[in-house]
Design a protein around this motif. Sequence first.
Motif, mmCIF file in Angstrom:
data_model
loop_
_atom_site.group_PDB
_atom_site.id
_atom_site.type_symbol
_atom_site.label_atom_id
_atom_site.label_comp_id
_atom_site.label_asym_id
_atom_site.label_seq_id
_atom_site.Cartn_x
_atom_site.Cartn_y
_atom_site.Cartn_z
ATOM 1 N N THR A 116 45.746 39.256 38.490
ATOM 2 C CA THR A 116 45.632 39.570 37.059
ATOM 3 C C THR A 116 44.178 39.409 36.827
ATOM 4 O OG1 THR A 116 46.171 37.618 36.068
ATOM 5 C CG2 THR A 116 47.890 38.845 36.654
ATOM 6 N N GLN A 117 43.945 39.814 35.406
ATOM 7 C CA GLN A 117 42.784 39.651 34.830
ATOM 8 C C GLN A 117 42.190 38.131 34.846
ATOM 9 O OE1 GLN A 117 40.746 42.455 33.556
ATOM 10 N NE2 GLN A 117 38.983 40.834 33.386
ATOM 11 N N SER A 118 43.234 37.217 34.717
ATOM 12 C CA SER A 118 42.801 35.804 34.692
ATOM 13 C C SER A 118 42.499 35.221 35.875
ATOM 14 C CB SER A 118 43.983 35.305 33.826
ATOM 15 O OG SER A 118 45.186 35.354 34.541
ATOM 16 N N LEU A 162 44.613 45.820 39.221
ATOM 17 C CA LEU A 162 45.436 44.351 38.645
ATOM 18 C C LEU A 162 46.883 44.775 38.574
ATOM 19 C CD1 LEU A 162 42.623 43.168 35.984
ATOM 20 C CD2 LEU A 162 42.925 42.470 38.634
#
Length: 173
Positions: A116-118, A162
Amino acid sequence: MRILLTVIAVIASLVLPATPALATDAITNTVELLNAYRAKHGVAPLSLDSEVTHTAQEWADHLHETDSFEHRPNNVYGENLYWISSRTRAIDSVTVKALESWYGESRGYDYAEEMTQSNVDYGVLHFTAMVWKSSDRVGVGLKQGKNGTYVVLDFAARGNTLNQFVANVLPPL
């Protein structure tokens, strides 16, 4: 002696092609090896696409002409790049090294964790592009000259999206 050399030259011209299709063979070999890696993960082979190959070759030529190494801006395709300073190593061996290097990133990949983005792991994205399940076409660009050897693989449909890694990057069989 002159007759013997003439006979050897005639035989060689019959056995050896006049102009070796080195780039074409290197491209074919690259796609075959790439598909062998994909098969390890149970995903369909990629087909060589002329439009995608044109884009990849254009970029390989650009990188060589500008003596640079960067991804194509605003590329509609996913892209893997490889460069080696050697100007004389057989291009087939360079593409094998590129694919080995990219696939080697799989050692650090967690198949169970969604990216994911994180938690983007930039150290595995060449590998994941290689085996991305929903990609179905590839383009290969190769350029060898005074600035070394460049390998550009462009993937369509673009992978490395993502929140879609678990569904598209399958563990080895």
